[in-house]
Scaffold this active site. Structure first.
Site, PDB file in Angstrom:
ATOM      1  N   ASP A   1       0.814  -1.215   0.000  1.00  0.00           N
ATOM      2  CA  ASP A   1       0.000   0.000   0.000  1.00  0.00           C
ATOM      3  C   ASP A   1       0.846   1.264   0.000  1.00  0.00           C
ATOM      4  OD1 ASP A   1       0.866  -0.911   2.539  1.00  0.00           O
ATOM      5  OD2 ASP A   1      -0.421   0.573   3.493  1.00  0.00           O
ATOM      6  N   GLU A   2       0.218   2.324  -0.404  1.00  0.00           N
ATOM      7  CA  GLU A   2       0.734   3.688  -0.236  1.00  0.00           C
ATOM      8  C   GLU A   2       2.173   3.868  -0.700  1.00  0.00           C
ATOM      9  OE1 GLU A   2      -1.909   5.358   3.457  1.00  0.00           O
ATOM     10  OE2 GLU A   2      -0.045   4.332   3.972  1.00  0.00           O
ATOM     11  N   ASN A   3       2.497   3.249  -1.816  1.00  0.00           N
ATOM     12  CA  ASN A   3       3.802   3.513  -2.403  1.00  0.00           C
ATOM     13  C   ASN A   3       3.637   4.624  -3.422  1.00  0.00           C
ATOM     14  OD1 ASN A   3       6.285   3.520  -3.680  1.00  0.00           O
ATOM     15  ND2 ASN A   3       5.770   1.732  -4.937  1.00  0.00           N
TER      16      ASN A   3
END
Lengths: 684, 684
Positions: free
Chosen positions: B318-320
């Site tokens: 997530d959230e890269n």
């Protein structure tokens, strides 16, 4: 005029001495050896930092980090420093911790420190990090607040312990205590400068250590509740980091049922054994005439002893009544042929064999009173549970010894009782050499009636009074001042995760079935669990798996309202005055009016019905107390007769608790006899 | 007369339907699938015993033993049975537990059970012991009391879960949570029939698993706070005994600072890394173009994956935001030459490589929303944190998927919000096949702002509402009835050691510096911690070691007095009546009169000074509420203007909390506009 002047001087000196007393001890517990107040204060601000100098052990860094976290937790300040390490060495830091050398967590290590607090700078000096850690605890206790904020008062403290052995024994055999219980209690001990956890690991009710060479021992005698060897190492590391030694106890030859479940062949009776569920003194005893006994002990101890780095190994040795020895012909024959004239001699024979085993393992043997028999080698250490006499006898006999009699916290006596217990009372008559043999003492938390939910409230806060007795100069014995400080230090233990305060309401909510617990709290605040071993008569009212979620489990010694009322009563009897009377009447009125609210709870909480008579007794006692306080003249005989009935009834336990205020009410009633005789025609 | 008759009928049907509702759900949570009330009751007496038939897994015995202990703990009864085992098989036992076969703690295992309660006999039937364990939890929730004692109402229950994946994610990277925290939360999960603990073990703030092949990973990136492999096994065993799967998460390629501290060479930026102390989305990212990245991941996963018996392995994903990828020329070149048109494609490339590694280890890959990219293999499992749309897209795409959006308990929204979150709302438009792909959901306890002291109160009781959403038929959505049951079930979680209720006062006592906390409680009972991520603006107001012992940490969502006031306000606006008004005014009066007592606390508790404006706002809002309630006619403009000012001010946060009653006061003020116009000459 002269009289008034003298009275004013007298009053001033009372005030002065009260202030001096307060100034002297602050909220410190145990009180340091020497304190010199100075002018000024150290104001705590977010830029507060810590630095290290000297040559401390690594353990100082996590300890100082925890110090910072506790200080910011209390003050709500956001300090810059996260995890401290040797890199924190700025001479500009507000707190300088200087340590000469790494301390060793062994008996007799230097634990002294000095603390200099001035405006803007604090210096903590210690020979070892262990001393420095004590200094950090003192510093936390010095935290004060006023309208301007959080601060430490300026002063110099020079401190060191009076006794080197300041222990807490935790019995995990009767009720197993998980790792987190042990750890949070180690934190509590460190906070009040105790340095030995004595771990009572086996008894009739359980064998709590993983033994790889004899796995049936822990598998068959623990209901699955035992410590793995890895966990034991974890506890020892945890304790070491807090400067606390861990002394294991494997209780033999009595209290040994747990061994005999797996190895009945080393018992003194030809039978099979099961885990004991009751409390008390039981007959199963190892056979000291059987070589196999020593083989098994040596095999087990050879595996277990090295797990514990401490030099001392406790073998129990208590409460062996020898019934199975008396009844066993083979044992009797052995005694005759070895010229062992009684069971004491036989037990000493056993102990000597044990000593050989322990010496091979490089351990010093320690045991309870009973191991002290004429032929016992001088290297043994005696833990006195029977009294000062046995303590002093051991010391005179040249044995190292420590006191537990008077420190039995499981008998549920008030903190003042333990505080008044003095290993070396005036006129003890010991030589300086003998005095040195007395190395300290241990509070003992026997766990027949405690669970992980309640154990903290049985240990704390009373054990702090014992910690002070063992650390501070003997001259501190004022119980009132002790209680004042106890409350402060007790409250702070919450930050370590100890549950002695918070779990009280958990239990009350449970038995009230989630109703408003106010009325139940009023009752609990004047009720104390039965003292001595009277709660569990004959040891068979409770089994180890019985519920300990009852009213008695929520109640504590030094029931808060009862203690406050007791002090007010004493004050009032000594010097009656309106203000004290008003406070007493307020308590009495609260108690008198509680009953109806209490009864209302029982409709949805059937268990509470058992407490209705108890609540009634509280009401009656409160009514009586109010009458006794408001009576103007010596009462009639009829009143006194009724009063005695009420007092007698008020002594009756309710659900294993007693209305501890009964004693104060009795004093108020007795006081009425000293009132002036009533005038003719008066109604009383 | 006819009117009265109709009114009576209407009233009767209201009462009847209210009772039906209550009878239907009792204090059960999650509500069972089917309940058929019967006549009579099973009275609980000390001779209550349990027996087993069939072929259960061993884990049924400790579970049934704990059932007995919880039942005797609640009732105070001394049951005869201690530790249950297969030997307990008497057909005479009051409770017969019949199990067909040992259950497997895997996704999709049969968890159904039926429960038949009659006078004197209870029968619990289940295909697996896992179902039987759920049945025991239901039985405990059925415990009722009345004047006659403790009993279970007679009935038949047929129950099984709606979704097979009912999880709680615990993030131990941001704040490490010791083993006892994990264990007590596993107990809480089991009590409400949840069956997956998703363990978020690594992130920018820490690497919490002992890795023997790469020990620097946990040693350099955990501040010493990590789980040993032995501890991980212990947790898995503990969970298994409670029918709970453990799914580990190792978050890559973003949220990966912890890996890069030790192995900066596999990062996408040429720099060194340190443990992140703030909260948020950070740039450090693994380099998906570097073969060494996959080597290290494979080495570590090959060691770690076998520790976890579960089939699923969560790789985060997530959230890269890909900033370091964008800035790295080598990576850009790699993308070009491999025809990877954007960072999503690059991440899918990375995931495919990971998939190969995990397949070798016999694990199924699981990740957050972002891993769902066109080329993702169908064997991957998608955890939707972004919304129903992504959940349904995954299901439509043929992926197994579960919902977390709407179940983010760390955003501190009320239980009713989570309760209203429905994975399959009416008109969802999925085919039956696609519907099956939705296997459940998970509450997510991200731990940036929680510590072992506060985490329970952030998870519980709200997670019970999520547990019900995932277990019970979708038709149960009445928030009021949910809140009624929530309070009962929440209170019972205390017996498992959960601290969500008890620790509230601990924090308040701390900030009140051990003064009487009543006035502070009044304030806390209407204050909620800021929602969303507004407490920690920008993620940098708090560091991981900042104090979380503050007012906001004592406050909880669904602040008890505010919630009660909200319901009363809604009731009153819908149908004004004297009794409701009286209750509203009582709350308002309590709040109005609290300020002085609150201010008195601040002299000895400097931190509380920060809350003075907050307490003032409460007073003003309460005054306004009282005025709005007692006004008889539509108020003048000037009053409304003043009211708006007060309402605006009342919105202002105080020490990271908000006065949640502001919303109810606003409604009461709005209501005044609908009042009849004032008469001439009236003062308002």
């Amino acid at each position: 005029m002269k009289k008034l002047f003298l009275a004013m001087i007298a009053l001033a000196s009372v005030i002065f001495s009260a202030q001096a007393q307060k100034a002297e001890t602050l909220n410190l517990m145990p009180v340091p050896k020497k304190m010199v107040p100075a002018t000024g204060r150290f104001d705590i601000a977010p830029d507060f930092t810590v630095a290290f100098t000297g040559n401390p052990d690594q353990r100082i860094y996590p300890n100082a980090t925890r110090f910072l976290r506790r200080l910011d937790g209390r003050s709500g300040m956001f300090f810059r420093q996260g995890f401290l390490d040797a890199g924190d060495n700025s001479p500009e830091a507000e707190l300088i911790i200087n340590v000469n050398r790494p301390g060793k967590v062994v008996l007799g290590e230097n634990e002294s420190y000095t603390l200099d607090i001035a405006s803007g700078k604090i210096r903590l000096d210690a020979e070892t990090d262990l001393g420095a850690m004590h200094g950090l605890e003192t510093l936390l206790q010095l935290l004060e607040t006023d309208d301007k904020g959080y601060f430490f008062p300026a002063m110099r403290i020079e401190d060191e312990p009076r006794f080197p052995w300041r222990g807490l024994m935790i019995d995990v055999a009767r009720h197993y205590q998980p790792l987190d219980v042990i750890k949070r209690n180690l934190d509590g001990m460190a906070a009040v400068k105790m340095n030995v956890m004595h771990w009572h690991l086996t008894d009739d009710q359980g064998f709590r250590v993983e033994t790889k060479s004899h796995p049936k021992l822990h598998l068959q005698a623990s209901d699955g509740m035992f410590y793995t060897q890895k966990e034991i190492k974890e506890v020892i590391e945890y304790a070491d980091e807090r400067g606390i030694r861990v002394v294991p106890e494997f209780d033999v030859p009595g209290h040994a049922t747990a061994w005999l479940i797996t190895y009945p062949e080393i018992g003194s009776n030809d039978t099979t054994y099961t885990i004991q569920r009751y409390a008390g003194i039981f007959d199963p005893t190892l056979d000291p005439t059987n070589e196999r006994t020593y083989e098994i002990l040596e095999e087990v101890f050879s595996e277990i002893a090295p797990l514990f780095p401490d030099a001392y190994f406790h073998i129990g040795g208590d409460e062996n009544e020898g019934k199975h020895w008396d009844a066993n012909e083979k044992i009797q024959a052995f005694m005759k042929s070895n010229n062992l004239k009684d069971n004491h001699a036989l037990q000493t024979h056993f102990n000597k064999r044990l000593l050989t085993i322990l010496e091979k393992l490089d351990k010093k043997m320690m045991g309870w009173d009973e191991i002290l028999q004429p032929a016992l080698p001088k290297t043994a250490v005696i833990q006195s549970w029977r009294g000062l006499e046995s303590l002093h006898n051991a010391a005179k006999g040249g044995y190292m010894t420590l006191l537990s009699n008077g420190f039995y916290i499981d008998v549920l006596k008030p903190a003042s009782h333990h505080y008044a217990t003095e290993p070396l009372p005036e006129g003890h008559g010991l030589t300086p050499e003998q005095t040195k043999n007395i190395v300290g003492g241990e509070a003992t938390m026997w766990s027949e009636l405690v669970t992980p939910t309640t154990i903290d409230s049985r240990i704390w806060p009373r054990t702090i009074a014992i910690a002070e007795r063992l650390w501070s100069p003997a001259k501190y014995k004022d119980a009132r001042d002790m209680y004042r400080r106890l409350e402060q230090v007790s409250f702070r233990l919450e930050e370590l995760g100890l549950t002695h305060i918070r779990n009280r309401q958990v239990i009350l909510r449970n038995i009230a079935n989630n109703q408003d617990i106010s009325a139940l709290e009023v009752l609990a605040n004047v009720s104390e669990p039965l003292k001595g071993y009277t709660r569990n008569k004959g040891g068979t009212e409770y089994e180890s798996y019985s519920p300990f979620t009852l009213f008695a489990d929520a109640c504590t010694v030094d029931a808060p309202d009862a203690l406050a009322f007791k002090m007010l009563t004493e004050d009032y009897i000594q010097s009656p005055n309106k203000e004290t009377k008003k406070q007493l009447l307020a308590y009495l009125s609260k108690w008198e009016n509680n009953h109806e609210n209490f009864v209302a709870l029982t409709a949805k909480a059937p268990y509470l019905k058992k407490l209705v008579p108890h609540s009634e007794n509280l009401r009656s006692l409160a009514q009586l107390g109010t009458e006794a306080l408001t009576i103007k003249a010596r009462p009639k005989k009829a009143w006194k007769k009724e009063a005695e009935k009420t007092l007698e009834k008020g002594k009756k336990p309710g659900e294993d608790t007693e209305l501890i205020i009964q004693q104060s009410i009795e004093k108020l009633v007795q006081r009425t006899s000293k009132l002036p005789k009533r005038l003719k025609g008066s109604s009383l």
